[in-house]
Design a protein around this motif. Structure first.
Motif, PDB file in Angstrom:
ATOM      1  N   LYS A  96       0.816  -1.209   0.000  1.00  0.00           N
ATOM      2  CA  LYS A  96       0.000   0.000   0.000  1.00  0.00           C
ATOM      3  C   LYS A  96       0.853   1.265   0.000  1.00  0.00           C
ATOM      4  O   LYS A  96       0.580   2.224  -0.698  1.00  0.00           O
ATOM      5  N   TRP A  97       1.920   1.289   0.798  1.00  0.00           N
ATOM      6  CA  TRP A  97       2.734   2.505   0.848  1.00  0.00           C
ATOM      7  C   TRP A  97       3.516   2.717  -0.418  1.00  0.00           C
ATOM      8  O   TRP A  97       3.907   3.827  -0.753  1.00  0.00           O
ATOM      9  N   GLU A  98       3.748   1.639  -1.174  1.00  0.00           N
ATOM     10  CA  GLU A  98       4.452   1.776  -2.442  1.00  0.00           C
ATOM     11  C   GLU A  98       3.508   2.199  -3.561  1.00  0.00           C
ATOM     12  O   GLU A  98       3.954   2.586  -4.641  1.00  0.00           O
ATOM     13  N   ALA A  99       2.204   2.093  -3.310  1.00  0.00           N
ATOM     14  CA  ALA A  99       1.236   2.306  -4.371  1.00  0.00           C
ATOM     15  C   ALA A  99       1.060   3.779  -4.736  1.00  0.00           C
ATOM     16  O   ALA A  99       0.387   4.088  -5.699  1.00  0.00           O
ATOM     17  N   VAL A 100       1.651   4.667  -3.977  1.00  0.00           N
ATOM     18  CA  VAL A 100       1.627   6.077  -4.348  1.00  0.00           C
ATOM     19  C   VAL A 100       2.401   6.239  -5.649  1.00  0.00           C
ATOM     20  O   VAL A 100       3.524   5.755  -5.784  1.00  0.00           O
ATOM     21  N   ASN A 101       1.798   6.894  -6.621  1.00  0.00           N
ATOM     22  CA  ASN A 101       2.446   7.029  -7.917  1.00  0.00           C
ATOM     23  C   ASN A 101       3.487   8.144  -7.856  1.00  0.00           C
ATOM     24  O   ASN A 101       3.167   9.319  -7.957  1.00  0.00           O
ATOM     25  N   HIS A 102       4.740   7.759  -7.715  1.00  0.00           N
ATOM     26  CA  HIS A 102       5.810   8.739  -7.621  1.00  0.00           C
ATOM     27  C   HIS A 102       6.338   9.156  -8.997  1.00  0.00           C
ATOM     28  O   HIS A 102       7.129  10.086  -9.096  1.00  0.00           O
ATOM     29  N   ASN A 103       5.914   8.445 -10.037  1.00  0.00           N
ATOM     30  CA  ASN A 103       6.337   8.801 -11.384  1.00  0.00           C
ATOM     31  C   ASN A 103       5.438   9.912 -11.902  1.00  0.00           C
ATOM     32  O   ASN A 103       4.273   9.691 -12.211  1.00  0.00           O
ATOM     33  N   MET A 104       5.977  11.107 -11.973  1.00  0.00           N
ATOM     34  CA  MET A 104       5.194  12.253 -12.406  1.00  0.00           C
ATOM     35  C   MET A 104       5.347  12.525 -13.904  1.00  0.00           C
ATOM     36  O   MET A 104       4.869  13.522 -14.418  1.00  0.00           O
ATOM     37  N   PRO A 311      11.238   8.945  -3.432  1.00  0.00           N
ATOM     38  CA  PRO A 311      11.181  10.270  -4.051  1.00  0.00           C
ATOM     39  C   PRO A 311      10.191  10.290  -5.215  1.00  0.00           C
ATOM     40  O   PRO A 311       9.860   9.256  -5.800  1.00  0.00           O
ATOM     41  N   GLN A 312       9.724  11.472  -5.554  1.00  0.00           N
ATOM     42  CA  GLN A 312       8.996  11.662  -6.795  1.00  0.00           C
ATOM     43  C   GLN A 312      10.015  11.873  -7.908  1.00  0.00           C
ATOM     44  O   GLN A 312      11.109  12.381  -7.670  1.00  0.00           O
ATOM     45  N   TRP A 313       9.633  11.536  -9.137  1.00  0.00           N
ATOM     46  CA  TRP A 313      10.624  11.578 -10.206  1.00  0.00           C
ATOM     47  C   TRP A 313       9.965  11.716 -11.564  1.00  0.00           C
ATOM     48  O   TRP A 313       8.768  11.436 -11.724  1.00  0.00           O
ATOM     49  N   VAL A 314      10.768  12.165 -12.530  1.00  0.00           N
ATOM     50  CA  VAL A 314      10.351  12.222 -13.931  1.00  0.00           C
ATOM     51  C   VAL A 314      11.481  11.693 -14.796  1.00  0.00           C
ATOM     52  O   VAL A 314      12.657  11.786 -14.449  1.00  0.00           O
ATOM     53  N   TYR A 315      11.104  11.099 -15.934  1.00  0.00           N
ATOM     54  CA  TYR A 315      12.082  10.775 -16.967  1.00  0.00           C
ATOM     55  C   TYR A 315      12.546  12.076 -17.604  1.00  0.00           C
ATOM     56  O   TYR A 315      11.746  12.987 -17.824  1.00  0.00           O
ATOM     57  N   LEU A 316      13.822  12.160 -17.928  1.00  0.00           N
ATOM     58  CA  LEU A 316      14.323  13.349 -18.606  1.00  0.00           C
ATOM     59  C   LEU A 316      14.078  13.303 -20.104  1.00  0.00           C
ATOM     60  O   LEU A 316      14.067  14.337 -20.771  1.00  0.00           O
ATOM     61  N   GLY A 317      13.907  12.124 -20.652  1.00  0.00           N
ATOM     62  CA  GLY A 317      13.669  11.960 -22.087  1.00  0.00           C
ATOM     63  C   GLY A 317      12.765  10.782 -22.343  1.00  0.00           C
ATOM     64  O   GLY A 317      12.011  10.349 -21.464  1.00  0.00           O
ATOM     65  N   SER A 321      17.870   5.752 -20.529  1.00  0.00           N
ATOM     66  CA  SER A 321      19.277   6.142 -20.633  1.00  0.00           C
ATOM     67  C   SER A 321      19.460   7.657 -20.598  1.00  0.00           C
ATOM     68  O   SER A 321      20.573   8.144 -20.364  1.00  0.00           O
ATOM     69  N   ASP A 322      18.391   8.419 -20.837  1.00  0.00           N
ATOM     70  CA  ASP A 322      18.473   9.881 -20.742  1.00  0.00           C
ATOM     71  C   ASP A 322      18.583  10.354 -19.301  1.00  0.00           C
ATOM     72  O   ASP A 322      18.932  11.507 -19.053  1.00  0.00           O
ATOM     73  N   GLY A 323      18.280   9.480 -18.350  1.00  0.00           N
ATOM     74  CA  GLY A 323      18.422   9.826 -16.950  1.00  0.00           C
ATOM     75  C   GLY A 323      17.102  10.195 -16.287  1.00  0.00           C
ATOM     76  O   GLY A 323      16.042  10.238 -16.918  1.00  0.00           O
ATOM     77  N   LEU A 324      17.195  10.479 -14.989  1.00  0.00           N
ATOM     78  CA  LEU A 324      16.032  10.776 -14.165  1.00  0.00           C
ATOM     79  C   LEU A 324      16.277  12.027 -13.337  1.00  0.00           C
ATOM     80  O   LEU A 324      17.422  12.314 -12.947  1.00  0.00           O
ATOM     81  N   PHE A 325      15.211  12.766 -13.089  1.00  0.00           N
ATOM     82  CA  PHE A 325      15.240  13.861 -12.131  1.00  0.00           C
ATOM     83  C   PHE A 325      14.283  13.481 -11.012  1.00  0.00           C
ATOM     84  O   PHE A 325      13.115  13.158 -11.254  1.00  0.00           O
TER      85      PHE A 325
END
Length: 393
Positions: A96-104, A311-317, A321-325
């Motif tokens: 349940k605690w992992e179910a928060v969508n951290h991928n923005m 953490p919350q995060w986004v793909y850079l590309g 392989s483009d990395g993450l913020f």
């Protein structure tokens, strides 16, 4: 809060030596879980009472703008023109605690920054456990730097991580916090140590993927590192440790002498993101058995309705392989000091002559130096800008 089930107790007992050199008591850890949960709930209530203040809202607005600009600048610097990926996480198989969508990434639009509020606002109720073991791999005297990657042993998926420290009592940012970051490399090895089962090339003189910075006026530090790999007995994680009231010395190092330990924490990462990263080189050369978040003993201690260790995060590309913020806000008690906590220990220190072991290991053992105190025979004054003054460091 995550229920402390019989499975969890068994997991704690089964991972009594997750880091090489660690020793733990499952029932004691259960008691600590309850105590830390209570502390986090108090912190969450404190944050809730001041989160709507004018200064707190102004801080949030600045944070949103800063994170959006950071992603824009990183993409421009790297020449990334493809839009960021917009796929969502699969949540069904997570706790349940992992179910928060951290991928923005799904609401991110690089060209117009639509939904900027949704994307780059932080989880302002986020409180990490007030104290989580730093493991036997904490090294003081690390280089003051934001980019902790070096020429060797740092291949992997680039991770740009922003950490913001907020006082749970006031909702105000905490400046001048000395923040140490460290994690293993893509194949599971830490620098700065020479522990059985986790030897670093260069041993105590190695410094890759380690660094320290002071938070700015908004309580923020930013690091350029890599997504961590894995090693036996632990889920993928990133270490953070903070000292309040630290100072920059004339030689450019950060002194934590007489500085309270305000937070000891570990950040965890979603399993689907971890799997995507570890399908790439050189992560895919790691043959050590994997431990998931649900199997990890310290994620049990970190996760709660009141504090979120992902953490919350986004793909850079459009490709991993483009990395993450990634970004996270950490609520801490600005007046707390965990220097005397048994899980705070200095494994090694760096000075002008290189790296040195203190003999410290979690839960006992080592060479009789307790929680990383100054080893016998150390030249007088050589740790004055590295080790806390407490007899238990």
């Amino acid at each position: 809060m995550v229920a402390f089930t019989n499975f969890a107790i068994a997991a704690l007992a089964g991972y009594a030596a997750a880091h090489p050199g660690e020793k733990h008591d499952a029932h004691k850890m259960k008691r600590e879980l309850v105590a830390r949960d209570n502390a986090a709930q108090l912190g969450a209530r404190s944050l809730a009472s001041c989160s709507n203040s004018a200064s707190s809202q102004a801080l949030k607005a600045r944070s949103i703008k800063r994170r959006a600009n950071a992603v824009k600048n990183i993409r421009q610097k790297r020449g990334i023109k493809a839009p960021a990926r917009k796929d969502k996480r699969t949540l069904e198989d997570l706790q349940k605690w992992e179910a928060v969508n951290h991928n923005m990434s799904g609401t991110y639009n690089y060209d117009m920054f639509t939904s900027i509020e949704e994307v780059f606002s932080g989880n302002t109720s986020c409180i990490l456990a007030p104290e989580i073991t730093n493991g036997p791999y904490y090294v003081v005297g690390e280089k003051m730097r934001s980019n902790v990657k070096e020429a060797l042993y740092c291949d992997g998926i680039d991770l740009f991580l922003e950490v913001q420290y907020i006082d749970t009592n006031t909702c105000e940012p905490i400046p001048a916090v000395a923040v140490d970051i460290w994690n293993c490399n893509a194949t599971g090895t830490y620098s700065g140590i020479a522990t059985e089962g986790n030897y670093a090339t260069g041993g105590y003189n190695s410094t890759y993927l380690r660094g320290i910075q002071l938070t700015d006026g908004d309580g923020v530090v930013s690091f350029e590192t890599i997504f961590p790999g894995h090693y036996g007995g632990r889920a993928v994680h990133t270490h953070l440790l903070s000292h309040n009231n630290a100072q920059v010395m004339p030689n450019g190092t950060i002194s934590v002498w007489n500085s309270p330990v305000s937070h000891i924490g570990q950040l965890f990462w979603p399993e689907d993101l971890r799997a995507e990263v570890e399908a790439t080189y050189p992560y895919n050369t790691n043959t050590v058995a994997l431990t998931t978040n649900d199997e990890d003993m310290w994620s049990i201690l970190s996760a709660d309705a009141s504090f979120d260790p992902i953490p919350q995060w986004v793909y850079l590309g459009d490709d991993i392989s483009d990395g993450l913020f990634a970004w996270i806000q950490i609520g801490i008690n600005g007046s707390a000091d965990y220097t005397e906590d048994e899980y705070y220990g200095v494994a090694a220190y760096l000075d002008a002559e290189g790296g040195h072991s203190t003999g410290y290991t979690i839960g006992g053992g080592g060479n009789g130096t307790g929680n990383g105190t100054t080893p016998s025979g150390t030249p007088s004054g050589s740790l004055s800008s590295a080790l806390p003054s407490s007899s238990s460091a």
